[in-house]
Design an enzyme around this catalytic site. Structure first.
Site, PDB file in Angstrom:
ATOM      1  CB  SER A 138      -0.961   0.005   1.192  1.00 38.04           C
ATOM      2  OG  SER A 138      -0.257  -0.195   2.404  1.00 38.04           O
ATOM      3  CG  ASP A 385      -2.167   5.166   8.135  1.00 36.34           C
ATOM      4  OD1 ASP A 385      -0.971   4.890   8.320  1.00 36.34           O
ATOM      5  OD2 ASP A 385      -2.748   4.989   7.044  1.00 36.34           O
ATOM      6  CG  HIS A 388      -0.581   4.029   4.331  1.00 41.51           C
ATOM      7  ND1 HIS A 388      -1.205   3.333   5.359  1.00 41.51           N
ATOM      8  CD2 HIS A 388      -0.206   3.108   3.419  1.00 41.51           C
ATOM      9  CE1 HIS A 388      -1.207   2.041   5.062  1.00 41.51           C
ATOM     10  NE2 HIS A 388      -0.603   1.877   3.903  1.00 41.51           N
TER      11      HIS A 388
END
Length: 410
Positions: A138, A385, A388
């Site tokens: 990702s 998060d 990312h």
């Protein structure tokens, strides 16, 4: 000279004394005058009456990866989050409520040189009739989406830019240039029980440590490959398997990250060495993308993380404890070995420049595919998060560096 582009734009004239030539020269001189002395534009003439405008960049001795972040609200961001049709909810921080937008305005400034200005038309022209594939997890997809958003505004006609999903492969096509820029989901490089592009949140990770052919058949014909594989290796224990998932010949539970990473990279590099067309395909391997899960690394209370961070780390050389240098050295060694074998491969060493950007992660400002619990909602640090990256943001710089390598043949 190394690093000088060989012709961005050419204007044909019928002779040095023609009226057309004088008009062209007049326009060029006005442009150069308005740009100033340091515009980086050179004008060249040849004896066939051809005028060539080129951007003059020399990167000899320049280290793109060593530098600092400079706040720049004039030239940044390079695109608008809400205007990019290829943006995904995983990286849409502004859409999901992030109020401080300073993270969009930081420009990477290498020491001793400048990154070339990104020009989507020049990049697409360079990639005309070619296939580019990002292969990885990702974070690799984060990198890919950033590139699509960077080039989006350079393709005016919407029907000339289309993305299609085919299982693990997402294909973006710029039809005017006959270019495809694809993303292929392959988080562990080798085959694993995490290969489903949607349902890959498995508790116990199992990999067929010597099997890559199913994946490689999807990208082996590409003209350019950009690999990444790091964060999925950080699990404490993973099962290595020989044979099939249904009828394994042998299994081992391996707790040493470096050992299993080395084994997977060997399978990957052996396949490239045996099957890749050395005259056709250029390879990039992206170094580890750091997370900011441990706030104690930059002076916060232990247990805190990137939640509510709004400024980069300004301490030059900062290195978070969560970045595994052993895995980095292992990847670097694999890249160097392939280079010695004659493959055209480059390590995109984005780790240090990304280390500084504790402010650049989505934190809680993204779509959460698993609904946060009441406990998490009460303490957002628990579901922030910090892996990312928001877009526009840090991966845009990765692509600016990639752009420099592609256009200027570094």
């Amino acid at each position: 000279m190394k690093g000088i582009v060989e012709g961005v734009q050419k204007v044909k004239v019928h002779g040095y004394h023609s009226v057309g030539f004088m008009l062209v020269m007049g326009v060029i001189m006005v442009v150069v005058y308005l740009c100033g002395d340091d515009s980086g534009i050179l004008i060249r003439f040849d004896f066939n009456g051809e005028t060539e405008m080129v951007e003059d960049y020399s990167f000899e001795g320049c280290d793109f990866f060593n530098g600092s972040w400079v706040y720049d609200n004039k030239s940044r961001p390079l695109y608008k989050e809400r205007q990019c049709p290829f943006m995904t909810d995983d990286y849409s921080c502004e859409k999901y409520g992030r109020k401080d937008l300073k993270y969009q305005f930081w420009r990477w400034q290498p020491h001793g040189c400048d990154l070339p200005r990104f020009n989507g038309t020049a990049l697409l022209e360079k990639l005309r009739n070619k296939r580019v594939v990002f292969v990885g997890d990702s974070v690799g997809k984060n990198h890919w989406v950033s590139l699509l958003c960077l080039i989006d505004t350079w393709i005016v006609e919407p029907s000339h830019k289309v993305a299609e999903w085919h299982g693990s492969l997402i294909t973006f096509r710029a039809s005017e240039y006959n270019v495809s820029i694809d993303f292929y989901w392959e988080p562990l490089l080798v085959e694993s029980n995490c290969d489903d592009p949607v349902n890959h949140r498995v508790r116990d990770r199992i990999m067929k440590i010597e099997s890559i052919e199913k994946h490689a058949n999807q990208w082996i014909n590409a003209d350019m490959l950009i690999f990444d594989s790091y964060s999925w290796w950080l699990e404490p224990n993973m099962t290595l398997l020989w044979g099939s998932f249904e009828n394994p010949n042998k299994t081992i539970v391996e707790s040493r990250r470096v050992t299993r990473y080395e084994m997977a990279l060997k399978t990957w590099s052996d396949w490239l060495d045996t099957h890749l067309d050395r005259k056709k395909t250029r390879i990039f391997f992206t170094s580890l993308s750091p997370d900011h899960k441990e706030g104690g690394d930059w002076g916060k209370t232990m247990g805190e993380n990137c939640y509510n961070e709004t400024e980069p780390i300004m301490e030059e050389g900062y290195w978070g404890k969560g970045s595994d240098t052993d895995l980095m050295r292992t990847a670097q060694s694999a890249v160097q070995d392939l280079e010695k074998k004659g493959l055209n491969i480059t390590l995109l060493n984005i780790t240090q420049l990304s280390q500084y950007r504790k402010d650049g992660h989505p934190s809680i400002n993204k779509r959460h595919w698993v609904t946060p619990t009441k406990l998490e909602l009460a303490n957002p640090v628990l579901y922030a998060d910090c892996l990312h990256w928001c877009l526009p943001g840090v991966p845009d710089v990765w692509n600016e560096i990639l752009y420099a390598y592609i256009l200027y043949k570094i």
